[in-house]
Motif scaffolding. Structure first.
Motif, PDB file in Angstrom:
ATOM      1  N   ILE A 149       0.917  -1.198   0.021  1.00 30.16           N
ATOM      2  CA  ILE A 149       0.002  -0.134   0.075  1.00 30.16           C
ATOM      3  C   ILE A 149       0.849   1.269  -0.068  1.00 30.16           C
ATOM      4  O   ILE A 149       0.612   2.279  -0.705  1.00 30.16           O
ATOM      5  CB  ILE A 149      -1.046  -0.046   1.268  1.00 30.16           C
ATOM      6  N   LEU A 150       1.763   1.309   0.677  1.00 32.39           N
ATOM      7  CA  LEU A 150       2.495   2.304   1.059  1.00 32.39           C
ATOM      8  C   LEU A 150       3.560   2.838  -0.064  1.00 32.39           C
ATOM      9  O   LEU A 150       4.022   3.773  -0.441  1.00 32.39           O
ATOM     10  CB  LEU A 150       3.290   2.389   2.415  1.00 32.39           C
ATOM     11  N   GLU A 151       4.378   1.817  -0.555  1.00 32.63           N
ATOM     12  CA  GLU A 151       5.449   1.848  -1.642  1.00 32.63           C
ATOM     13  C   GLU A 151       5.016   2.463  -2.826  1.00 32.63           C
ATOM     14  O   GLU A 151       5.984   2.702  -3.804  1.00 32.63           O
ATOM     15  CB  GLU A 151       6.190   0.855  -1.586  1.00 32.63           C
ATOM     16  N   VAL A 152       3.778   2.437  -2.992  1.00 28.92           N
ATOM     17  CA  VAL A 152       3.455   2.990  -4.377  1.00 28.92           C
ATOM     18  C   VAL A 152       3.197   4.492  -4.348  1.00 28.92           C
ATOM     19  O   VAL A 152       2.931   5.069  -5.409  1.00 28.92           O
ATOM     20  CB  VAL A 152       1.827   2.382  -4.993  1.00 28.92           C
ATOM     21  N   LEU A 176      -5.419   4.479  14.351  1.00 31.40           N
ATOM     22  CA  LEU A 176      -6.421   3.932  13.242  1.00 31.40           C
ATOM     23  C   LEU A 176      -6.710   2.510  13.510  1.00 31.40           C
ATOM     24  O   LEU A 176      -6.220   1.876  14.284  1.00 31.40           O
ATOM     25  CB  LEU A 176      -5.808   3.954  11.893  1.00 31.40           C
ATOM     26  N   LEU A 177      -7.888   2.249  12.973  1.00 33.45           N
ATOM     27  CA  LEU A 177      -8.640   0.771  12.920  1.00 33.45           C
ATOM     28  C   LEU A 177      -7.845  -0.032  11.835  1.00 33.45           C
ATOM     29  O   LEU A 177      -7.824   0.426  10.612  1.00 33.45           O
ATOM     30  CB  LEU A 177      -9.927   0.761  12.992  1.00 33.45           C
ATOM     31  N   LYS A 178      -7.505  -1.284  11.960  1.00 27.48           N
ATOM     32  CA  LYS A 178      -7.091  -2.233  10.803  1.00 27.48           C
ATOM     33  C   LYS A 178      -8.007  -2.416   9.909  1.00 27.48           C
ATOM     34  O   LYS A 178      -7.730  -2.784   8.863  1.00 27.48           O
ATOM     35  CB  LYS A 178      -6.597  -3.379  11.555  1.00 27.48           C
ATOM     36  N   ASN A 179      -9.433  -2.147  10.247  1.00 22.40           N
ATOM     37  CA  ASN A 179     -10.361  -2.267   8.967  1.00 22.40           C
ATOM     38  C   ASN A 179     -10.436  -0.926   8.337  1.00 22.40           C
ATOM     39  O   ASN A 179     -11.536  -0.947   7.571  1.00 22.40           O
ATOM     40  CB  ASN A 179     -11.599  -2.618   9.604  1.00 22.40           C
ATOM     41  N   GLU A 227      -6.366   4.574   2.023  1.00 23.19           N
ATOM     42  CA  GLU A 227      -6.306   5.857   1.933  1.00 23.19           C
ATOM     43  C   GLU A 227      -6.127   6.672   3.209  1.00 23.19           C
ATOM     44  O   GLU A 227      -5.514   7.565   3.630  1.00 23.19           O
ATOM     45  CB  GLU A 227      -7.368   6.619   1.152  1.00 23.19           C
ATOM     46  N   SER A 228      -6.868   6.196   4.461  1.00 23.62           N
ATOM     47  CA  SER A 228      -6.844   6.679   5.649  1.00 23.62           C
ATOM     48  C   SER A 228      -5.598   6.505   6.203  1.00 23.62           C
ATOM     49  O   SER A 228      -4.953   7.373   7.041  1.00 23.62           O
ATOM     50  CB  SER A 228      -7.981   6.104   6.458  1.00 23.62           C
ATOM     51  N   ILE A 230      -0.322   8.720   8.016  1.00 25.83           N
ATOM     52  CA  ILE A 230       1.008   8.786   8.213  1.00 25.83           C
ATOM     53  C   ILE A 230       1.598  10.018   7.804  1.00 25.83           C
ATOM     54  O   ILE A 230       2.480  10.636   8.473  1.00 25.83           O
ATOM     55  CB  ILE A 230       1.696   7.874   6.958  1.00 25.83           C
ATOM     56  N   ARG A 231       1.226  10.674   6.852  1.00 23.70           N
ATOM     57  CA  ARG A 231       1.354  12.164   6.296  1.00 23.70           C
ATOM     58  C   ARG A 231       1.042  13.125   7.267  1.00 23.70           C
ATOM     59  O   ARG A 231       1.861  14.056   7.533  1.00 23.70           O
ATOM     60  CB  ARG A 231       0.739  12.536   5.052  1.00 23.70           C
ATOM     61  N   VAL A 232      -0.051  12.978   8.265  1.00 25.73           N
ATOM     62  CA  VAL A 232      -0.275  13.981   9.145  1.00 25.73           C
ATOM     63  C   VAL A 232       0.549  13.739  10.303  1.00 25.73           C
ATOM     64  O   VAL A 232       1.144  14.837  10.624  1.00 25.73           O
ATOM     65  CB  VAL A 232      -1.658  13.542   9.778  1.00 25.73           C
TER      66      VAL A 232
END
Length: 239
Positions: free
Chosen positions: A32-35, A117-120, A124-125, A130-132
């Protein structure tokens, strides 16, 4: 932030460390993150002991932390990581958890985590969280905020906050009326833009007020400010 440690967004991506005991979960997060062009996964840890040591060695901006891991759990790892921070800039800890253990959430707040955050949740969230955190802000999912505050934030409990030799009550008295207004709105989950609209101020002015509130109360970020405000009775659940 130490000299020579360039801030994320200033010519380099956000450095993220993944800490989860499930290999497939870590692999999913990495995909998810590396894209994302502005995020780089710099390491993976399968337990809290390894997460704390890798955070020390790799100096990530954000640690994505599971709670239940073998040996040293995510709460203890969070305490170790945040205790070793050498000033603003991280690493900030983002907890991934579920509704059924809200006690973990509150314990993680105490340990110094900056986001939840919740794992579900959606990819996008996760990316936005992470940016926040990399910007130096805190983040609580609204549903988690309501449950944690309603269950655990009781006026009169021992509180986070206040500088060395300063009680929370003394720190509160040091706030100006405007700063106290800002604290109340932060505790209600308002963004800087929403606070600016409510108080008829510029966003830059609000940002300055928020920074001063955190400094006077000895708090790391907005997440700690929420807990402090409820614990000290500045605001009350449902009030």
């Amino acid at each position: 932030m130490s000299a020579g440690h360039e801030a994320p967004g200033a010519g380099r991506p956000i450095r993220v460390l993944l800490a989860d005991d499930q290999h497939l979960v870590r692999a999913g997060f990495r995909v998810i993150l590396e894209v994302e062009d502005d995020i780089e996964v710099v390491g993976e840890a399968a337990d809290g002991e390894r997460a704390a040591s890798m955070a020390r060695a790799l100096r990530p901006d954000v640690v994505l932390m599971d709670v239940e891991m073998p040996g040293t759990d995510g709460l203890e790892a969070t305490r170790r990581i945040t205790a070793e921070r050498d000033g603003p800039g991280g690493p900030a800890v983002l907890i991934l958890t579920t509704f059924d253990r809200d006690d973990y959430l509150f314990a993680a707040l105490r340990a110094g985590a900056s986001g939840f955050l919740l794992k579900n949740g959606t990819p996008e969230s996760l990316i936005e969280a992470i940016r926040v955190l990399a910007r130096g802000d805190g983040l609580l999912a609204p549903e988690l905020t309501r449950r944690v505050i309603a269950t655990f934030a009781r006026p009169g409990d021992p509180a986070t906050g206040g500088g060395p030799g300063t009680t929370p009550e003394e720190a509160l008295r040091d706030l100006t009326p405007r700063e106290r207004e800002v604290l109340v709105l932060v505790a209600g989950g308002a963004s800087n833009a929403e606070i600016a609209a409510e108080l008829h101020l510029g966003e830059a002015t609000v940002k300055t007020h928020v920074s001063r509130v955190l400094a006077k109360l000895g708090l790391r970020d907005r997440v700690q400010a929420v807990v402090f405000a409820y614990e000290q009775g500045v605001v009350r659940p449902g009030g």
